[in-house]
Design a protein around this motif. Sequence first.
Motif, PDB file in Angstrom:
ATOM      1  N   ILE A   1      44.714 -75.316 -15.251  1.00 34.30           N
ATOM      2  CA  ILE A   1      45.200 -74.776 -13.986  1.00 34.30           C
ATOM      3  C   ILE A   1      46.718 -74.852 -14.068  1.00 34.30           C
ATOM      4  O   ILE A   1      47.302 -75.939 -14.160  1.00 34.30           O
ATOM      5  CB  ILE A   1      44.646 -75.571 -12.798  1.00 34.30           C
TER       6      ILE A   1
ATOM      7  N   CYS B   1      47.478 -83.301  -7.155  1.00 38.93           N
ATOM      8  CA  CYS B   1      46.334 -82.594  -6.575  1.00 38.93           C
ATOM      9  C   CYS B   1      45.030 -83.268  -7.005  1.00 38.93           C
ATOM     10  O   CYS B   1      44.987 -84.035  -7.967  1.00 38.93           O
ATOM     11  CB  CYS B   1      46.326 -81.139  -7.027  1.00 38.93           C
TER      12      CYS B   1
ATOM     13  N   TYR C   1      40.944 -82.442  -8.028  1.00 41.16           N
ATOM     14  CA  TYR C   1      40.151 -81.344  -8.573  1.00 41.16           C
ATOM     15  C   TYR C   1      38.678 -81.734  -8.584  1.00 41.16           C
ATOM     16  O   TYR C   1      38.331 -82.884  -8.862  1.00 41.16           O
ATOM     17  CB  TYR C   1      40.595 -81.013 -10.001  1.00 41.16           C
TER      18      TYR C   1
ATOM     19  N   SER D   1      34.739 -79.905  -9.679  1.00 47.39           N
ATOM     20  CA  SER D   1      33.920 -78.782 -10.135  1.00 47.39           C
ATOM     21  C   SER D   1      32.622 -78.739  -9.344  1.00 47.39           C
ATOM     22  O   SER D   1      32.022 -79.782  -9.054  1.00 47.39           O
ATOM     23  CB  SER D   1      33.599 -78.922 -11.626  1.00 47.39           C
TER      24      SER D   1
ATOM     25  N   VAL E   1      36.390 -80.650 -14.880  1.00 45.68           N
ATOM     26  CA  VAL E   1      37.832 -80.559 -14.679  1.00 45.68           C
ATOM     27  C   VAL E   1      38.409 -81.966 -14.618  1.00 45.68           C
ATOM     28  O   VAL E   1      37.835 -82.865 -14.000  1.00 45.68           O
ATOM     29  CB  VAL E   1      38.169 -79.748 -13.406  1.00 45.68           C
TER      30      VAL E   1
ATOM     31  N   GLY F   1      43.864 -81.159 -13.954  1.00 44.04           N
ATOM     32  CA  GLY F   1      43.555 -79.735 -13.889  1.00 44.04           C
ATOM     33  C   GLY F   1      43.182 -79.075 -15.195  1.00 44.04           C
ATOM     34  O   GLY F   1      43.264 -77.850 -15.309  1.00 44.04           O
TER      35      GLY F   1
ATOM     36  N   ILE G   1      35.970 -74.303  -9.087  1.00 42.93           N
ATOM     37  CA  ILE G   1      36.868 -75.458  -9.123  1.00 42.93           C
ATOM     38  C   ILE G   1      37.605 -75.537  -7.790  1.00 42.93           C
ATOM     39  O   ILE G   1      38.289 -74.588  -7.383  1.00 42.93           O
ATOM     40  CB  ILE G   1      37.885 -75.346 -10.274  1.00 42.93           C
TER      41      ILE G   1
ATOM     42  N   VAL H   1      40.527 -77.175  -5.600  1.00 49.02           N
ATOM     43  CA  VAL H   1      41.825 -77.837  -5.755  1.00 49.02           C
ATOM     44  C   VAL H   1      42.313 -78.222  -4.360  1.00 49.02           C
ATOM     45  O   VAL H   1      42.429 -77.361  -3.479  1.00 49.02           O
ATOM     46  CB  VAL H   1      42.856 -76.910  -6.430  1.00 49.02           C
TER      47      VAL H   1
ATOM     48  N   SER I   1      42.929 -77.112   0.799  1.00 48.41           N
ATOM     49  CA  SER I   1      42.262 -76.839  -0.478  1.00 48.41           C
ATOM     50  C   SER I   1      42.093 -75.347  -0.706  1.00 48.41           C
ATOM     51  O   SER I   1      42.178 -74.538   0.220  1.00 48.41           O
ATOM     52  CB  SER I   1      40.891 -77.522  -0.521  1.00 48.41           C
TER      53      SER I   1
ATOM     54  N   THR J   1      40.052 -72.599  -3.935  1.00 49.23           N
ATOM     55  CA  THR J   1      39.093 -72.606  -5.037  1.00 49.23           C
ATOM     56  C   THR J   1      39.420 -71.519  -6.055  1.00 49.23           C
ATOM     57  O   THR J   1      40.077 -70.520  -5.730  1.00 49.23           O
ATOM     58  CB  THR J   1      37.655 -72.380  -4.530  1.00 49.23           C
TER      59      THR J   1
END
Length: 202
Positions: free
Chosen positions: A10, A30, A32, A34, A42, A46, A58, A60, A66, A68
Amino acid sequence: DLIVGDTGNIISVTAHYDDGFKASMPLGDCKYLSSNDLIAIVSDIGVVTAVAKGTAIINVSYIGESDTVAVTVKELTVVYDSGQNATNKGLDRPYINWTIDGMCVEFEFVNPTVYNWGFNYRVDGEEGTPNEWSDATIGGTGELAGQKFGPDYNIIDMPAGDPGLTKTVTVCAEEEIWVGLRLGPENDWYLDWIIFKKMACE
């Protein structure tokens, strides 16, 4: 898109504020997650690792907000198999075993007979080499009856000898692999192309 076994990053996460201000967030700050670790996992920074074909989402997040991103994981998948290969295997005729690993297939070519045979495989639509039989018509009553023998691509010769002769070949592709059998003494035992293509789902 990723291929099974590949990784991808990412690259950036951007925060959008109500006043129109935008700011890039440190990836390490951040979180993460999945949606399916069986498809893609993930890391805390990232890095996405493709595990198996399919699609994972995913998520974030950063300080309660957030977004995706969808990750599609592909590998070679059998999209056509007439079933004659399984029939041949059950009747001690020439047949093929295979194991898929991402964009590669390990083929085991088996000749359980005392006759000469030639398997053939084609990668990513490559051009074949014509031979004296290319335009001849296949006889018999098998699944290839009435078709032309066609050109040579990558021939795996299986000479007569002790029953049970095997040869193993690993073939990798960008998009697809075709494998079949149309060289040998018994036309009714020939195998139409078994086709493997890059896909995310069966």
